[in-house]
Design an enzyme around this catalytic site. Structure first.
Site, PDB file in Angstrom:
ATOM      1  N   GLY A  11       0.843  -1.201   0.000  1.00 37.88           N
ATOM      2  CA  GLY A  11       0.000   0.000   0.000  1.00 37.88           C
ATOM      3  C   GLY A  11       0.873   1.245   0.000  1.00 37.88           C
ATOM      4  CB  THR A 114       7.447  -4.682   1.303  1.00 35.80           C
ATOM      5  OG1 THR A 114       6.209  -4.316   0.706  1.00 35.80           O
ATOM      6  CG2 THR A 114       8.601  -4.253   0.422  1.00 35.80           C
ATOM      7  CB  THR A 134       3.441   1.155   6.695  1.00 34.67           C
ATOM      8  OG1 THR A 134       2.090   1.008   7.171  1.00 34.67           O
ATOM      9  CG2 THR A 134       4.368   0.879   7.860  1.00 34.67           C
ATOM     10  CG  ASP A 136      -1.091   0.307   8.938  1.00 38.77           C
ATOM     11  OD1 ASP A 136      -1.952   1.198   8.934  1.00 38.77           O
ATOM     12  OD2 ASP A 136      -1.152  -0.711   8.240  1.00 38.77           O
TER      13      ASP A 136
HETATM   14  O1  F6P Z   1      -0.931   0.073   3.937  1.00 40.20           O
HETATM   15  C1  F6P Z   1      -1.579  -0.004   5.125  1.00 40.20           C
HETATM   16  C2  F6P Z   1      -3.045   0.159   4.949  1.00 40.20           C
HETATM   17  O2  F6P Z   1      -3.342   1.472   4.565  1.00 40.20           O
HETATM   18  C3  F6P Z   1      -3.850  -0.230   6.192  1.00 40.20           C
HETATM   19  O3  F6P Z   1      -3.895   0.753   7.172  1.00 40.20           O
HETATM   20  C4  F6P Z   1      -5.191  -0.540   5.593  1.00 40.20           C
HETATM   21  O4  F6P Z   1      -5.906  -1.376   6.439  1.00 40.20           O
HETATM   22  C5  F6P Z   1      -4.809  -1.197   4.297  1.00 40.20           C
HETATM   23  O5  F6P Z   1      -3.541  -0.698   3.951  1.00 40.20           O
HETATM   24  C6  F6P Z   1      -5.759  -0.970   3.147  1.00 40.20           C
HETATM   25  O6  F6P Z   1      -5.320  -1.728   2.079  1.00 40.20           O
HETATM   26  P1  F6P Z   1      -5.762  -1.532   0.573  1.00 40.20           P
HETATM   27  O7  F6P Z   1      -5.158  -0.271   0.081  1.00 40.20           O
HETATM   28  O8  F6P Z   1      -5.224  -2.722  -0.124  1.00 40.20           O
HETATM   29  O9  F6P Z   1      -7.256  -1.443   0.585  1.00 40.20           O
END
Ligand code: F6P
Length: 357
Positions: A11, A114, A134, A136
């Site tokens: 992401g 990753t 990230t 997160d």
């Molecule tokens: O990359 C982290 C994140 O943004 C999380 O916080 C979230 O739950 C997830 O990715 C969402 O994933 P996607 O973009 O695949 O919907």
């Protein structure tokens, strides 16, 4: 000649471009002969040999630009050893492209999944340096990841804006913040936005405790209550289930997300009107804030330094306010979670914030 491959995987988040710019500037300013190759859409580009040569000018004007100039994709680590639909061995394909381009090192920007693949490539003998991205902030081995602070700002702004309308209408509002497994983003945005109740995956909630907290606020004269709820918030009852039982429960789940379930339960049990707001992917979008610009630039420059000194197999991380190198094998496969006993949780409780526990 130094020949570097760059890729951004998983992401996206803010400051990916700032970090890559840091790497590129650090390398180009070394006055060594440098060639940079950008793989398109993360590991996919490395597997299928989809790349472009990058010039110094490609990194101009991208410090403030969100997203990633290389594109990104999710390629789950658990499937990396499986052949693709045409029988291609993905790991061998990545190694093949690395050696075909005669790369000195691969610089990989990514989060948890990753890093597992990055470590696998290291084990396969490739020179790897990684950077922790990230929103997160759940990557092991670093106190901070870039993207996190910018996302905190966006989620905080969302809570700020909900505050005024919640106050006008005397309503209970839930703001659902990203983070399926880890609650750093919700915790920080919740405190920054003055949320009254914060629910994170690491502290399972009891719906009655949540309702008690709302009622207590009302008794003290507050017309409204704001809950910051992580995507992965979980009730005490569900947290007790085995993985298999939980999966079964989720098969028949009728809500778009946990916030809607909590909202319905509050209304059913107390009669209070509840609204849900989900800022979703806006939290990953737009320009990095000033903190992330500085932070990602520093980490990028340090990655360049490691490469110039021939030090591979590390993530450039941040510990105790110092930029440090962390061996990839220490990072891969581990999740950094909020410690329910940590001082920030205790302080939040002193501020009167309920965690529904
Ligand atoms: O990359 C982290 C994140 O943004 C999380 O916080 C979230 O739950 C997830 O990715 C969402 O994933 P996607 O973009 O695949 O919907």
């Amino acid at each position: 000649m130094i020949r570097i491959g760059l890729l951004t995987s998983g992401g996206d988040c803010q400051a990916l471009n700032a970090a890559m710019r840091g790497v590129a500037k650090g390398l180009f300013n070394s006055h060594k002969d440098v060639e940079l190759f950008g793989f398109i859409d993360g590991y996919k580009g490395l597997i299928y040999g989809n790349y472009k040569m990058l010039q110094f000018s490609d990194f101009s004007g991208i410090l403030t630009k969100g997203g990633t100039i290389l594109g990104s994709s999710r390629m789950p680590f658990k499937n990396m050893r499986d052949p693709d639909e045409n029988g291609l061995d993905k790991v061998e394909a990545m190694k093949h492209n690395y050696y075909k381009l005669n790369l000195t090192c691969l610089v990989i920007l990514g989060g948890n999944g990753t890093h597992k693949t990055a470590n696998l490539l290291r084990e396969e003998g490739l020179n790897i340096v990684t950077l922790p991205k990230t929103i997160d902030n759940d990557l092991w081995g670093t106190d901070m990841t870039f993207g996190f602070q910018s996302a905190v700002d966006i989620a905080t702004q969302c809570i700020d804006q909900i505050h005024t309308t919640a106050a006008s209408h005397g309503r209970v509002f839930i703001v659902e913040v990203m983070g399926h497994k880890v609650g750093y983003l919700t915790l920080n945005a919740g405190i920054a936005g003055g949320a009254d109740i914060i629910l994170i995956p690491e502290i399972p909630y009891d719906i009655d405790k949540i309702i008690d907290a709302i009622k207590k606020r009302a008794e003290r004269g507050s017309r409204f209550t704001i809950l910051a709820v992580a995507e992965g918030a979980i009730s005490k009852d569900l947290a007790k289930l085995s993985k298999k039982e939980y999966k079964k429960y989720m098969q028949d789940y009728k809500y778009p997300s946990v916030s809607y379930e909590i909202a319905e339960q509050i209304t059913k049990k107390s009669g209070m009107e509840v609204r849900v707001t989900v800022p979703g992917h806006t939290q990953r979008g737009g320009s990095p804030d000033s903190y992330d610009r500085v932070f990602a630039s520093r980490l990028g420059a340090e990655a360049a330094r490691l490469i110039l000194e021939g030090e591979y197999g590390y993530m450039v991380g941040y510990r105790n306010r110092e930029v440090v190198k962390v061996p990839l094998e220490e990072v891969a496969g581990k999740l950094k979670m909020v410690d329910p006993e940590s001082t920030i949780i205790q302080e939040a409780k002193l501020l009167g914030i309920s965690f529904g526990d």
